[in-house]
Enzyme design. Structure first.
Site, PDB file in Angstrom:
ATOM      1  CB  THR A   1      -0.924  -0.046   1.150  1.00 20.44           C
ATOM      2  OG1 THR A   1      -2.008  -1.238   1.128  1.00 20.44           O
ATOM      3  CG2 THR A   1      -1.742   1.123   1.373  1.00 20.44           C
TER       4      THR A   1
ATOM      5  CB  THR B   1       0.487  -3.634   6.234  1.00 19.06           C
ATOM      6  OG1 THR B   1      -0.798  -3.672   5.588  1.00 19.06           O
ATOM      7  CG2 THR B   1       0.834  -1.926   6.136  1.00 19.06           C
ATOM      8  CG  ASP B   2      -2.533  -7.101   4.158  1.00 18.90           C
ATOM      9  OD1 ASP B   2      -3.078  -6.493   5.040  1.00 18.90           O
ATOM     10  OD2 ASP B   2      -3.323  -7.068   2.943  1.00 18.90           O
TER      11      ASP B   2
HETATM   12  C1  SIN Z   1      -1.187  -2.911   2.739  1.00 17.78           C
HETATM   13  O1  SIN Z   1      -0.081  -2.694   2.727  1.00 17.78           O
HETATM   14  O2  SIN Z   1      -1.709  -2.090   3.698  1.00 17.78           O
HETATM   15  C2  SIN Z   1      -1.961  -3.935   2.219  1.00 17.78           C
HETATM   16  C3  SIN Z   1      -1.448  -4.568   0.979  1.00 17.78           C
HETATM   17  C4  SIN Z   1      -0.253  -5.251   0.927  1.00 17.78           C
HETATM   18  O3  SIN Z   1       0.024  -5.966   2.157  1.00 17.78           O
HETATM   19  O4  SIN Z   1       0.677  -5.376  -0.015  1.00 17.78           O
END
Ligand code: SIN
Length: 331
Positions: free
Chosen positions: A17, A96-97
């Protein structure tokens, strides 16, 4: 006051993200991850211009789709840069995932004696108030600090160890938490304030044999996660065993059970897990609780995960199995 190492810092982009773009400015949920290059992200933070940086794009993916191929590429590039005398640390931009999984994997495999800092964002680069630029600046600050050795995660002004950190919120910008241990430090206006005195995460001795084996492996040994819950009946585990009998590629070599409370498992699921164990499948218990660990010494036929969450216990077991394999990639 943290000491700067004044050496080159390498920034490796993997997507997420932090590099996401929405078609409408201010839309924080409908966007495509992994669109903006790491180079452009860095260029968007003028405060970074004083740092000696090199930038390299490893991938551009949504980290929900993280897979062994990308991990291998990342491990190889991080190992390459850490071996360069002129490099003081590495920063990785990531979604983040699955960030906690990548951080844990890198620590286990590389045991770096320099800083490897993962950072991310909860809002896309096109957000009205994106969180990525500050996280990037903080991450570079931490990577440039001599005291930091090992893999850490820097997000929302906090520094987390790779073995403790977990994503705990689906939307808030301070989405990460280190559970009972808490973060190791915070970053305030470019200054690191330590909550704990020492930051060496582990002993910094890399297992070159394991690293070579990992880089040669076609895949990680198959370790699946099953959850113990009300009404569990073990059919999922038995289905895996049947699938594995039909095609050995699907046979799990390990199973992590995300157990209730202090590592308890529904008796029907426990029965299926015992059957798997008797076929040679390694079974490990982690707790599905958001906080706390399975207390060592609790009577059970299945060993506990040593305080690791289910997703990290999965990786730890897969790496252990790989290390024990005679030939790499014999998953
Ligand atoms: C994010 O980064 O918050 C979600 C998408 C990902 O993990 O690439």
């Amino acid at each position: 006051m943290a000491q700067k190492n004044n050496r080159v810092l390498v920034v490796l982009g993997t997507g997420g993200t932090i590099a996401g773009q929405a078609s409408r400015q201010g839309d924080n949920v409908n966007y495509v991850a992994g669109q903006v290059t790491a180079q452009d992200l860095m260029a968007g933070v003028p405060a970074l211009s004083g740092f000696p940086l090199e930038v390299e794009q490893i991938e551009q993916i949504d980290s929900k789709d993280m897979h062994w191929g990308v991990w291998k590429k990342l491990i190889a590039r991080v190992a390459h840069h850490l071996a360069r005398d002129e490099v003081g640390g590495v920063v990785i931009t990531h979604g983040t995932d699955t960030l906690e999984e990548t951080a844990f994997m890198l620590q286990r495999v590389l045991r770096p004696n320099k800083a490897v800092v993962l950072t991310c964002a909860m809002r896309p680069a096109t957000a009205l108030v994106p969180d990525g630029p500050q996280n990037l600046l903080d991450a570079v600050t931490v990577a440039g600090c001599k005291e930091v050795k090992g893999v850490v995660v820097v997000v929302a002004g906090q520094v987390h160890r790779s073995d403790h950190v977990t994503k705990v919120h689906s939307y808030r910008v301070d989405a990460f938490d280190s559970g009972d241990a808490g973060p190791v430090a915070c970053v305030e206006e470019g200054v690191i304030r330590w909550y704990h005195s020492a930051m060496a995460v582990e002993d910094g001795t890399q297992d070159k044999g394991l690293l070579n084996k990992i880089l040669a492996a076609g895949t990680l040994p198959r370790v699946e996660i099953v959850t113990s819950h009300a009404d569990a009946d073990g059919v999922l585990v038995r289905s895996l065993l049947i699938a594995g009998e039909r095609d050995p590629r699907f046979m799990p070599r390990g199973l992590v059970v995300a157990a209730t409370g202090n590592g308890t498992v529904h008796r029907a699921l426990a029965s299926a897990l015992s059957d798997a164990q008797s076929l040679g499948v390694r079974v490990v218990r982690a707790t599905r609780c958001a906080r706390g660990v399975v207390i060592p010494g609790t009577a059970s036929p299945f060993p506990d995960s040593g305080g690791l969450s289910p997703v990290k216990a999965r990786l730890a077991l897969a790496l252990l199995l790989l290390a024990q394999d005679e030939t790499a990639g014999a998953a």
